[in-house]
Design an enzyme around this catalytic site. Structure first.
Site, mmCIF file in Angstrom:
data_model
loop_
_atom_site.group_PDB
_atom_site.id
_atom_site.type_symbol
_atom_site.label_atom_id
_atom_site.label_comp_id
_atom_site.label_asym_id
_atom_site.label_seq_id
_atom_site.Cartn_x
_atom_site.Cartn_y
_atom_site.Cartn_z
ATOM 1 N N TYR A 56 0.815 -1.219 0.000
ATOM 2 C CA TYR A 56 0.000 0.000 0.000
ATOM 3 C C TYR A 56 0.845 1.265 0.000
ATOM 4 C CZ TYR A 56 -4.531 -2.178 0.821
ATOM 5 O OH TYR A 56 -5.699 -2.871 0.692
ATOM 6 N N ASP B 179 -11.847 -9.325 4.669
ATOM 7 C CA ASP B 179 -13.124 -9.370 3.939
ATOM 8 C C ASP B 179 -13.679 -10.789 3.934
ATOM 9 O OD1 ASP B 179 -13.189 -6.680 3.260
ATOM 10 O OD2 ASP B 179 -13.701 -7.077 1.163
ATOM 11 N N ASP C 9 -2.432 -18.554 1.261
ATOM 12 C CA ASP C 9 -3.423 -19.271 0.443
ATOM 13 C C ASP C 9 -4.115 -20.351 1.274
ATOM 14 O OD1 ASP C 9 -0.944 -20.526 0.531
ATOM 15 O OD2 ASP C 9 -0.944 -21.153 -1.568
ATOM 16 N N LYS D 289 3.629 -15.458 3.105
ATOM 17 C CA LYS D 289 3.874 -16.245 1.890
ATOM 18 C C LYS D 289 5.378 -16.502 1.844
ATOM 19 C CE LYS D 289 2.431 -18.144 -1.969
ATOM 20 N NZ LYS D 289 1.494 -19.282 -2.026
ATOM 21 N N ASP E 18 -5.999 -7.193 4.259
ATOM 22 C CA ASP E 18 -7.143 -6.582 3.558
ATOM 23 C C ASP E 18 -8.039 -7.689 3.004
ATOM 24 O OD1 ASP E 18 -8.713 -4.590 2.260
ATOM 25 O OD2 ASP E 18 -7.679 -5.059 0.386
HETATM 26 C C1 IPM Z 1 -10.227 -1.507 3.891
HETATM 27 C C2 IPM Z 1 -10.496 -0.963 2.530
HETATM 28 C C3 IPM Z 1 -9.358 -0.017 2.157
HETATM 29 C C4 IPM Z 1 -8.080 -0.855 2.171
HETATM 30 C C5 IPM Z 1 -9.546 0.695 0.821
HETATM 31 C C6 IPM Z 1 -10.846 1.479 0.796
HETATM 32 C C7 IPM Z 1 -8.383 1.570 0.483
HETATM 33 O O1 IPM Z 1 -10.645 -1.995 1.609
HETATM 34 O O2 IPM Z 1 -10.166 -0.708 4.851
HETATM 35 O O3 IPM Z 1 -10.072 -2.716 4.019
HETATM 36 O O4 IPM Z 1 -7.783 -1.537 1.177
HETATM 37 O O5 IPM Z 1 -7.375 -0.818 3.177
HETATM 38 MG MG MG Z 2 -10.613 -3.919 2.460
#
Ligand code: IPM
Ligand code: MG
Length: 366
Positions: free
Chosen positions: A146, A255, A227, A195, A251
Site C-alpha cells: 500500500y 473481507d 493461500d 507467503k 485486507d
Molecule cells: C479496507 C479498505 C481499504 C483498504 C480501501 C478502501 C483503500 O478496503 O479498509 O479494508 O484496502 O485498506
Molecule cells: Mg478492504
C-alpha cells in the site's frame, strides 16, 4: 471523564450510521457521567466535493487534536461516481490511506465473530457454524504494497506497472508485539500469516515474529501460508484466535472472514498507533446503493464506538454496556434488513427496523 472525539461521517451510508453511533455514545455519557465533545471533519468524496481533495491538512490536524476518531465510511460507486474520474491520489480512498499514515495507525484490529443470534446467516456448513468462531485479525496498516513505491512507465511501447512490497524489521516487530499482547487477553494463540515460500518480505516477517514470540511463552504461535489461510477460514474458522498478517493479506483475509460470519453489518474495527489514540470504523464499506434510505445497519459503527471506549479511553464497563445492548436488541428479534434470516418462517418472527430505529433501540438499552 471528557472524551474528545473527531467524527468522519464520510460518504454513502456513513453519515447515517455515525449519527446512530453518536446517539449511543451520548446515552453512555448520560448514564456513566461522561462528557462527549465531538467535531465532524470531511474525508473522502464529501471532502472532494468541498475542497477538491479527499483530506485536507486542517482535517488531519482536527483528527490529531482529538483523543480518538470515529469514522463511518468513505467512497462511492467506482464505475458511476465522478470521484473515480480523478487521478488516483485525489480519489476518496487516498484520504483514508493518508490519514492512516499521518496518524501512524499501524495496527488494524478486525474482529470476526459469529453471533449466536445470527448463526443462521453464516454461509458455512451447519456443523461449522454450530461450533461458532471468534477471531481477531491483526492487519499491519501502514506498510507493504500500500505504501511502497509505485509507477507505471512505457518500455518499448508497452506499459509496465510496478508496486513494491517493503517491510523493515521494526515495522514487523511493533505489529507482532500488539498481536501477542492481544492474544494474551484472548485465547493465547497467534497464527502468523505470510507467503514465506515465495516472498523475502514474508521470510523476514516470519523471522521477526519468531523473535517476538520468545517473550510470550504463554502464547502459542503457528505460521500459515496465506493461500492455506484463505481456505482454512472457510473450512474451520474456529481454529483461529489472533491472525497476524501484513497489509495486503490482511485486507483480503478480513473481507473473507467478515463474509463467513454472514453479517458484515455487525463487524467493527480499530486502527491504533503506539499510544492510546485510534481510529474506529465499521469493517464494511459505504454502500452507496442504499445511502439515505434509512435501511443501513448501524451496529458495526456502534460496536466500533464500543472498541473506542475500550482501547482509547479504558472504559471497559461502558464498552461492555454497548455490547450488551446490541446483544439485547438481537435477542428481542430486532433486525435491519441485512441481518434478516433467509428463511421466511424465521423472518416472520423478526421485527424489521431501519437505521435510526436500531440506533434508538440500542441507545435506550444502555
Ligand atoms: C479496507 C479498505 C481499504 C483498504 C480501501 C478502501 C483503500 O478496503 O479498509 O479494508 O484496502 O485498506
Ligand atoms: Mg478492504
Amino acid at each position: 471523564m471528557e472524551l474528545k472525539i473527531t467524527c468522519i461521517p464520510g460518504d454513502g451510508i456513513g453519515p447515517e450510521i455515525v449519527t446512530e453511533a453518536k446517539k449511543v455514545l451520548n446515552s453512555v455519557a448520560a448514564k456513566y457521567g461522561h462528557t462527549i465533545l465531538t467535531k465532524d471533519i470531511l474525508m473522502g468524496g464529501a471532502s472532494i466535493d468541498v475542497h477538491g481533495i479527499p483530506l485536507t491538512d486542517e482535517a488531519i490536524a482536527d483528527a490529531k487534536a482529538a483523543d480518538a476518531v470515529l469514522m463511518g465510511s468513505i467512497g462511492g460507486n467506482t464505475t458511476t461516481s465522478p470521484w473515480y474520474k480523478l487521478s488516483p491520489e485525489k480519489r476518496p480512498e487516498s484520504g483514508l490511506l493518508k490519514i492512516r499514515k499521518a496518524l501512524n495507525l499501524f495496527a488494524n484490529l478486525r474482529p470476526a465473530v459469529l453471533y449466536d443470534e445470527l448463526a443462521d446467516a453464516c454461509p458455512l456448513k451447519k456443523e461449522t457454524s454450530e461450533a461458532g468462531f471468534d477471531m481477531m485479525i491483526m492487519r499491519e496498516l501502514t506498510g507493504g504494497l500500500y505504501f511502497g513505491e509505485r509507477k507505471t512507465v512505457t518500455e518499448n511501447g508497452k506499459r509496465v506497472a510496478t508496486d513494491t512490497l517493503t517491510y523493515s524489521e521494526d515495522e514487523i516487530r511493533r505489529i507482532a508485539v500488539k498481536g501477542f499482547d492481544i492474544a494474551r487477553k484472548r485465547r493465547h494463540k497467534v497464527t502468523s500469516v505470510d507467503k514465506a515460500n515465495v516472498l523475502d518480505s514474508s521470510r523476514l516477517w516470519r523471522n521477526v515474529v519468531e523473535e517476538v514470540a520468545k517473550d510470550y511463552s504463554d502464547v502459542t504461535l503457528e505460521h500459515m501460508l496465506v493461500d492455506n489461510c484463505a481456505m482454512q477460514l472457510v473450512k474451520d474458522p474456529g481454529q483461529f484466535d489472533v491472525i497476524l498478517t501484513e497489509n495486503m493479506f490482511g485486507d483480503i483475509l478480513s473481507d473473507e472472514a467478515s463474509m463467513v460470519t454472514g453479517s458484515i453489518g455487525m463487524l467493527a474495527s480499530a486502527s491504533l498507533n503506539d499510544t492510546k489514540f485510534g481510529l474506529y470504523e465499521p469493517s464494511h464499506g459505504s454502500a452507496p446503493d442504499i445511502a439515505g434510505q434509512d435501511i443501513a445497519n448501524p451496529i458495526a459503527t456502534i460496536l466500533s464506538a464500543a472498541m473506542m471506549l475500550r482501547y482509547s479511553f479504558d472504559l471497559d464497563k461502558e464498552a461492555d454496556a454497548i455490547e450488551a445492548a446490541v446483544k439485547q436488541v438481537l435477542k428481542e428479534n430486532y433486525r435491519t434488513v441485512d441481518i434478516m434470516p433467509q428463511d421466511s418462517a424465521k423472518a416472520s418472527q423478526m421485527k424489521k427496523v431501519g437505521c435510526r430505529e436500531m440506533g434508538s433501540l440500542i441507545a435506550e438499552r444502555i
